[in-house]
Write an enzyme that holds these catalytic residues in place. Structure first.
Site, mmCIF file in Angstrom:
data_model
loop_
_atom_site.group_PDB
_atom_site.id
_atom_site.type_symbol
_atom_site.label_atom_id
_atom_site.label_comp_id
_atom_site.label_asym_id
_atom_site.label_seq_id
_atom_site.Cartn_x
_atom_site.Cartn_y
_atom_site.Cartn_z
ATOM 1 N N HIS A 1 -6.559 -38.001 -32.923
ATOM 2 C CA HIS A 1 -6.825 -37.880 -31.490
ATOM 3 C C HIS A 1 -8.304 -38.087 -31.168
ATOM 4 O O HIS A 1 -8.650 -38.645 -30.134
ATOM 5 C CB HIS A 1 -6.364 -36.504 -31.022
ATOM 6 C CG HIS A 1 -6.518 -36.274 -29.552
ATOM 7 N ND1 HIS A 1 -6.021 -37.143 -28.605
ATOM 8 C CD2 HIS A 1 -7.134 -35.261 -28.853
ATOM 9 C CE1 HIS A 1 -6.302 -36.679 -27.394
ATOM 10 N NE2 HIS A 1 -6.977 -35.556 -27.518
ATOM 11 N N HIS B 1 -12.002 -39.949 -22.882
ATOM 12 C CA HIS B 1 -11.137 -39.485 -23.966
ATOM 13 C C HIS B 1 -10.223 -38.361 -23.478
ATOM 14 O O HIS B 1 -10.659 -37.444 -22.775
ATOM 15 C CB HIS B 1 -11.993 -38.966 -25.126
ATOM 16 C CG HIS B 1 -11.215 -38.256 -26.193
ATOM 17 N ND1 HIS B 1 -11.406 -36.926 -26.508
ATOM 18 C CD2 HIS B 1 -10.234 -38.701 -27.014
ATOM 19 C CE1 HIS B 1 -10.585 -36.584 -27.481
ATOM 20 N NE2 HIS B 1 -9.861 -37.634 -27.809
ATOM 21 N N SER B 2 -8.942 -38.445 -23.820
ATOM 22 C CA SER B 2 -7.996 -37.352 -23.647
ATOM 23 C C SER B 2 -7.960 -36.857 -22.203
ATOM 24 O O SER B 2 -7.592 -37.609 -21.299
ATOM 25 C CB SER B 2 -8.359 -36.228 -24.625
ATOM 26 O OG SER B 2 -7.340 -35.277 -24.713
ATOM 27 N N MET B 3 -8.335 -35.606 -21.965
ATOM 28 C CA MET B 3 -8.359 -35.101 -20.605
ATOM 29 C C MET B 3 -9.258 -35.943 -19.714
ATOM 30 O O MET B 3 -8.961 -36.190 -18.543
ATOM 31 C CB MET B 3 -8.826 -33.653 -20.588
ATOM 32 C CG MET B 3 -8.865 -33.021 -19.212
ATOM 33 S SD MET B 3 -9.835 -31.500 -19.197
ATOM 34 C CE MET B 3 -11.498 -32.184 -19.088
ATOM 35 N N ALA C 1 -9.658 -39.046 -19.906
ATOM 36 C CA ALA C 1 -8.889 -40.230 -19.537
ATOM 37 C C ALA C 1 -7.982 -39.944 -18.352
ATOM 38 O O ALA C 1 -7.775 -40.794 -17.481
ATOM 39 C CB ALA C 1 -8.063 -40.715 -20.729
#
Length: 311
Positions: A285, A121-123, A125
């Site tokens: 998010h 997820h997010s960072m 990723a």
């Protein structure tokens, strides 16, 4: 895939783990001899980011999910005194990607994994993309949640970025925030988050990221050095080149109110990946942690990877 698989999965409890000679903390769901996926959280989050999604997936796909706390996050150790995190100045993406890649490789070594599927997820990723580009033989598949590529800075801004990093490095560190109770800490996360998040979604993250103090308060565990700006960042061209090197199949799940959408950079990043399947779902998010969105996220992941051996 039967809906009952996900309903039953809610009873699966997380097991705490320590990896990399005790340097990294983690949470594990599923039987220990099942094919293992590594889960990578976002900036200032922790392994509890997957506490609502992982139980659904381990039963639906018959896998084990090990969610790692990156260094300086959750229950993992902070970087040694005198070291730093080489971070960036936009709060959503404060990280040391190359160091976090080593966290993933260290976790894989501890678990005896030559190759792994990454759920990120997010960072996280961004870390997963970097690792898949640099060491394609170590990554079997990527499941990315509202994150792709890495934050970047045009080459002409290199000097200004270096200036920010050098000035910040010389400033004293701030003390870890303290709150009267968990509820106050959750409220602070909701009010101060870079992306919108409600208290129900934020609670698992805050609970894992706090510790009691002697006077009955709670204090955040996060290393305050994570808030420093980086000395350097990738250029847009470097990030697109890295994405083009990913050979593993990629499933990208975005939230309608997430950080990617139809922005020019997000479109370029998606086009750079050779084998990418995209799903856009209702949610923000942190849609994999939002109670109203997590079921749909699990169904998409289970439906996509369930067509083949999920090992």
């Amino acid at each position: 895939m039967p809906q009952s698989s996900f309903t039953a999965a809610r009873a699966v409890a997380a097991q705490p783990l320590t990896l990399a000679q005790g340097r990294l903390a983690a949470l594990s769901w599923g039987r220990t001899n099942a094919p293992t996926w590594l889960a990578l959280h976002g900036w200032l989050d922790n392994a509890a980011s997957f506490s609502r999604l992982a139980p659904r997936l381990v039963e639906a796909l018959d896998i084990r999910i090990v969610a790692v706390d990156f260094r300086g996050h959750g229950h993992s150790s902070h970087a040694p005194v005198g070291a730093d995190y080489a971070l960036c100045d936009y709060a959503l993406w404060d990280y040391a990607l190359w160091d976090y890649c080593n966290d993933v490789l260290d976790a894989m070594e501890s678990l005896g994994l030559e190759q792994a599927s990454l759920l990120a997820h997010s960072m996280g990723a961004a870390v997963a993309c970097l690792l898949a580009a640099a060491l394609p033989e170590r990554v079997e598949r990527l499941t990315l949640i509202d994150g792709l590529g890495a934050l970047n800075t045009p080459v002409e801004e290199t000097a200004s970025q270096l200036r920010k990093g050098l000035n910040a490095y010389r400033r004293p560190l701030s003390r870890a925030p303290r709150y009267p109770d968990i509820e106050s800490a959750v409220a602070a996360r909701v009010a101060g988050g870079v992306t919108p998040v409600d208290s129900i979604t934020a609670t698992p993250l805050v609970e894992r990221n706090t510790q009691p103090t002697a006077d009955g308060h709670v204090q955040m565990r996060t290393d305050s050095r994570l808030l420093k700006p980086s000395l350097v960042r990738f250029t847009p061209e470097q990030v697109l080149a890295l994405l083009a090197e990913i050979s593993a199949p990629v499933l990208l799940i975005e939230g309608e109110q997430g950080i990617l959408g139809e922005r020019d950079w997000a479109a370029q990043a998606r086009q750079a990946v050779n084998a990418l399947t995209r799903h856009v779902l209702s949610g923000g998010h942190h849609l994999h942690l939002e109670p109203r969105a997590v079921e749909k996220v699990a169904l998409v992941i289970g439906g996509h990877w369930g067509k083949a051996d999920p090992a």
